[in-house]
Write a protein that holds these residues in place. Sequence first.
Motif, PDB file in Angstrom:
ATOM      1  N   HIS A  71       0.859  -1.184   0.000  1.00 24.83           N
ATOM      2  CA  HIS A  71       0.000   0.000   0.000  1.00 24.83           C
ATOM      3  C   HIS A  71       0.893   1.230   0.000  1.00 24.83           C
ATOM      4  CE1 HIS A  71      -2.665   3.107   1.635  1.00 24.83           C
ATOM      5  NE2 HIS A  71      -3.604   2.432   0.999  1.00 24.83           N
ATOM      6  N   HIS A  72       0.609   2.153  -0.926  1.00 29.71           N
ATOM      7  CA  HIS A  72       1.406   3.364  -1.057  1.00 29.71           C
ATOM      8  C   HIS A  72       0.478   4.571  -1.034  1.00 29.71           C
ATOM      9  CE1 HIS A  72       4.469   0.568  -2.463  1.00 29.71           C
ATOM     10  NE2 HIS A  72       3.562   0.096  -3.295  1.00 29.71           N
ATOM     11  N   GLU A  73       0.977   5.668  -0.532  1.00 26.66           N
ATOM     12  CA  GLU A  73       0.222   6.909  -0.547  1.00 26.66           C
ATOM     13  C   GLU A  73       1.040   7.968  -1.256  1.00 26.66           C
ATOM     14  OE1 GLU A  73      -1.249   7.916   3.362  1.00 26.66           O
ATOM     15  OE2 GLU A  73      -1.749   5.820   3.758  1.00 26.66           O
ATOM     16  N   TYR A  74       0.369   8.685  -2.152  1.00 31.20           N
ATOM     17  CA  TYR A  74       1.036   9.687  -2.980  1.00 31.20           C
ATOM     18  C   TYR A  74       0.387  11.055  -2.816  1.00 31.20           C
ATOM     19  CZ  TYR A  74       3.036   5.726  -5.509  1.00 31.20           C
ATOM     20  OH  TYR A  74       3.709   4.582  -5.845  1.00 31.20           O
ATOM     21  N   THR A  75       1.212  12.092  -2.805  1.00 29.41           N
ATOM     22  CA  THR A  75       0.723  13.461  -2.893  1.00 29.41           C
ATOM     23  C   THR A  75       0.780  13.864  -4.365  1.00 29.41           C
ATOM     24  OG1 THR A  75       2.944  14.386  -2.642  1.00 29.41           O
ATOM     25  CG2 THR A  75       1.666  14.019  -0.614  1.00 29.41           C
ATOM     26  N   CYS A  76       0.275  15.041  -4.680  1.00 33.15           N
ATOM     27  CA  CYS A  76       0.335  15.501  -6.079  1.00 33.15           C
ATOM     28  C   CYS A  76       1.769  15.537  -6.587  1.00 33.15           C
ATOM     29  CB  CYS A  76      -0.283  16.891  -6.213  1.00 33.15           C
ATOM     30  SG  CYS A  76      -2.077  16.862  -6.248  1.00 33.15           S
ATOM     31  N   ASP A  77       2.689  15.953  -5.758  1.00 31.58           N
ATOM     32  CA  ASP A  77       4.079  16.045  -6.187  1.00 31.58           C
ATOM     33  C   ASP A  77       4.735  14.679  -6.339  1.00 31.58           C
ATOM     34  OD1 ASP A  77       3.866  18.771  -6.162  1.00 31.58           O
ATOM     35  OD2 ASP A  77       4.642  18.968  -4.121  1.00 31.58           O
ATOM     36  N   GLY A  78       4.168  13.669  -5.715  1.00 26.02           N
ATOM     37  CA  GLY A  78       4.844  12.385  -5.704  1.00 26.02           C
ATOM     38  C   GLY A  78       4.208  11.297  -6.531  1.00 26.02           C
ATOM     39  N   VAL A  79       3.189  11.635  -7.335  1.00 29.62           N
ATOM     40  CA  VAL A  79       2.519  10.607  -8.120  1.00 29.62           C
ATOM     41  C   VAL A  79       3.525   9.956  -9.065  1.00 29.62           C
ATOM     42  CG1 VAL A  79       0.710  10.140  -9.820  1.00 29.62           C
ATOM     43  CG2 VAL A  79       0.288  11.716  -7.947  1.00 29.62           C
ATOM     44  N   TYR A  80       3.574   8.647  -9.025  1.00 30.67           N
ATOM     45  CA  TYR A  80       4.469   7.821  -9.827  1.00 30.67           C
ATOM     46  C   TYR A  80       5.946   8.037  -9.483  1.00 30.67           C
ATOM     47  CZ  TYR A  80       0.153   7.086 -12.282  1.00 30.67           C
ATOM     48  OH  TYR A  80      -1.140   6.791 -12.581  1.00 30.67           O
ATOM     49  N   GLU A  81       6.202   8.631  -8.341  1.00 32.23           N
ATOM     50  CA  GLU A  81       7.558   8.718  -7.821  1.00 32.23           C
ATOM     51  C   GLU A  81       7.559   7.939  -6.521  1.00 32.23           C
ATOM     52  OE1 GLU A  81       8.685  12.811  -7.562  1.00 32.23           O
ATOM     53  OE2 GLU A  81       8.175  13.210  -9.644  1.00 32.23           O
ATOM     54  N   LYS A  82       8.523   8.203  -5.669  1.00 29.82           N
ATOM     55  CA  LYS A  82       8.577   7.511  -4.387  1.00 29.82           C
ATOM     56  C   LYS A  82       7.373   7.920  -3.525  1.00 29.82           C
ATOM     57  CE  LYS A  82      11.404   6.689  -0.374  1.00 29.82           C
ATOM     58  NZ  LYS A  82      12.560   7.046   0.400  1.00 29.82           N
ATOM     59  N   PRO A  83       6.618   6.942  -3.038  1.00 30.95           N
ATOM     60  CA  PRO A  83       5.447   7.280  -2.227  1.00 30.95           C
ATOM     61  C   PRO A  83       5.843   7.844  -0.873  1.00 30.95           C
ATOM     62  CG  PRO A  83       5.781   4.916  -2.268  1.00 30.95           C
ATOM     63  CD  PRO A  83       6.788   5.515  -3.212  1.00 30.95           C
ATOM     64  N   GLY A  84       4.944   8.667  -0.317  1.00 35.26           N
ATOM     65  CA  GLY A  84       5.186   9.238   1.000  1.00 35.26           C
ATOM     66  C   GLY A  84       5.015   8.213   2.104  1.00 35.26           C
ATOM     67  N   VAL A  85       4.153   7.258   1.916  1.00 38.18           N
ATOM     68  CA  VAL A  85       3.876   6.229   2.924  1.00 38.18           C
ATOM     69  C   VAL A  85       3.795   4.886   2.205  1.00 38.18           C
ATOM     70  CG1 VAL A  85       2.235   5.401   4.649  1.00 38.18           C
ATOM     71  CG2 VAL A  85       2.543   7.849   4.334  1.00 38.18           C
ATOM     72  N   THR A  86       4.460   3.876   2.729  1.00 36.79           N
ATOM     73  CA  THR A  86       4.386   2.531   2.162  1.00 36.79           C
ATOM     74  C   THR A  86       4.204   1.516   3.285  1.00 36.79           C
ATOM     75  OG1 THR A  86       5.767   3.067   0.258  1.00 36.79           O
ATOM     76  CG2 THR A  86       5.635   0.754   0.872  1.00 36.79           C
ATOM     77  N   SER A  87       3.315   0.570   3.071  1.00 38.15           N
ATOM     78  CA  SER A  87       3.101  -0.533   3.993  1.00 38.15           C
ATOM     79  C   SER A  87       3.020  -1.820   3.178  1.00 38.15           C
ATOM     80  CB  SER A  87       1.784  -0.360   4.757  1.00 38.15           C
ATOM     81  OG  SER A  87       1.747   0.876   5.411  1.00 38.15           O
ATOM     82  N   THR A  88       3.404  -2.926   3.773  1.00 37.57           N
ATOM     83  CA  THR A  88       3.276  -4.213   3.089  1.00 37.57           C
ATOM     84  C   THR A  88       2.549  -5.199   3.987  1.00 37.57           C
ATOM     85  OG1 THR A  88       5.443  -4.928   3.874  1.00 37.57           O
ATOM     86  CG2 THR A  88       5.357  -3.912   1.705  1.00 37.57           C
ATOM     87  N   GLY A  89       1.896  -6.147   3.334  1.00 42.96           N
ATOM     88  CA  GLY A  89       1.155  -7.158   4.072  1.00 42.96           C
ATOM     89  C   GLY A  89       0.829  -8.325   3.176  1.00 42.96           C
ATOM     90  N   GLU A  90      -0.074  -9.166   3.662  1.00 46.16           N
ATOM     91  CA  GLU A  90      -0.497 -10.319   2.875  1.00 46.16           C
ATOM     92  C   GLU A  90      -1.915 -10.693   3.249  1.00 46.16           C
ATOM     93  OE1 GLU A  90       1.479 -13.833   5.584  1.00 46.16           O
ATOM     94  OE2 GLU A  90       2.687 -12.929   3.993  1.00 46.16           O
ATOM     95  N   PHE A  91      -2.591 -11.342   2.291  1.00 42.83           N
ATOM     96  CA  PHE A  91      -3.930 -11.838   2.563  1.00 42.83           C
ATOM     97  C   PHE A  91      -3.852 -13.042   3.488  1.00 42.83           C
ATOM     98  CE2 PHE A  91      -4.755  -9.963  -1.698  1.00 42.83           C
ATOM     99  CZ  PHE A  91      -5.818  -9.145  -1.361  1.00 42.83           C
ATOM    100  N   ASN A  92      -4.870 -13.210   4.335  1.00 46.93           N
ATOM    101  CA  ASN A  92      -4.963 -14.452   5.081  1.00 46.93           C
ATOM    102  C   ASN A  92      -5.451 -15.541   4.124  1.00 46.93           C
ATOM    103  OD1 ASN A  92      -7.675 -13.714   4.832  1.00 46.93           O
ATOM    104  ND2 ASN A  92      -8.193 -14.243   6.928  1.00 46.93           N
ATOM    105  N   LYS A  93      -5.585 -16.757   4.594  1.00 53.85           N
ATOM    106  CA  LYS A  93      -5.858 -17.903   3.713  1.00 53.85           C
ATOM    107  C   LYS A  93      -7.124 -17.743   2.888  1.00 53.85           C
ATOM    108  CE  LYS A  93      -5.884 -22.892   3.599  1.00 53.85           C
ATOM    109  NZ  LYS A  93      -5.564 -24.096   4.314  1.00 53.85           N
ATOM    110  N   ASP A  94      -8.204 -17.263   3.479  1.00 51.23           N
ATOM    111  CA  ASP A  94      -9.450 -17.140   2.712  1.00 51.23           C
ATOM    112  C   ASP A  94      -9.657 -15.738   2.135  1.00 51.23           C
ATOM    113  OD1 ASP A  94     -10.166 -15.663   4.936  1.00 51.23           O
ATOM    114  OD2 ASP A  94     -11.920 -16.890   5.439  1.00 51.23           O
ATOM    115  N   GLN A  95      -8.642 -14.911   2.211  1.00 52.38           N
ATOM    116  CA  GLN A  95      -8.631 -13.555   1.672  1.00 52.38           C
ATOM    117  C   GLN A  95      -9.737 -12.678   2.239  1.00 52.38           C
ATOM    118  OE1 GLN A  95      -8.399 -14.391  -2.598  1.00 52.38           O
ATOM    119  NE2 GLN A  95      -6.324 -13.571  -2.494  1.00 52.38           N
ATOM    120  N   SER A  96     -10.073 -12.907   3.498  1.00 51.61           N
ATOM    121  CA  SER A  96     -11.067 -12.069   4.158  1.00 51.61           C
ATOM    122  C   SER A  96     -10.401 -10.945   4.951  1.00 51.61           C
ATOM    123  CB  SER A  96     -11.941 -12.911   5.084  1.00 51.61           C
ATOM    124  OG  SER A  96     -11.152 -13.467   6.132  1.00 51.61           O
ATOM    125  N   GLN A  97      -9.077 -10.995   5.071  1.00 52.64           N
ATOM    126  CA  GLN A  97      -8.328  -9.971   5.795  1.00 52.64           C
ATOM    127  C   GLN A  97      -6.969  -9.761   5.158  1.00 52.64           C
ATOM    128  OE1 GLN A  97      -7.806 -10.945   9.892  1.00 52.64           O
ATOM    129  NE2 GLN A  97      -9.949 -10.698  10.398  1.00 52.64           N
TER     130      GLN A  97
END
Length: 152
Positions: A71-97
């Motif tokens: 998950h990335h968050e972009y400001t107007c100045d940062g669209v398609y550049e380095k995001p201001g905020v980045t998080s990573t994760g994964e789906f659980n087995k049944d993809q409900s979370q």
Amino acid sequence: MSITRTARRTRAEIAVSIAALAAGSLILTACGGSDGSSDRASKLDGTYYIKDVNGTSELGQLVVKGNAVSHHEYTCDGVYEKPGVTSTGEFNKDQSQIIWTVAGEDSRNKRTGSEPVSTSDTSISISGSPYVRDDSDAGKALLGGFKAECQK
């Protein structure tokens, strides 16, 4: 002498039966289907967007590759550049979370712990907030609108 022949024949029959059972179980195992989670995940692969992520005027981008999510968050100045905020994760087995495994360092980041997920062909909703696929009509309109606002 007839007892010896009977014992040999019985052992041979048992060995053949065991071999047949083993072969049958291998065939059944090979034909068995998966739980479908990787099939569902591959259908979700892609890039999704949301406007005003976390109550800001920023653009939220969700990238799905298999069960991995970033998950990335972009400001107007940062669209398609380095995001201001980045998080990573994964789906659980049944993809409900989504289980967030690495939270971004920005204090505005709210991607921690786990969040409920629902999916469709063109969107993924995280905690009730819909992210639309970039190549869908809604995704194209959202990206076009965000770019237009950024050019003001």
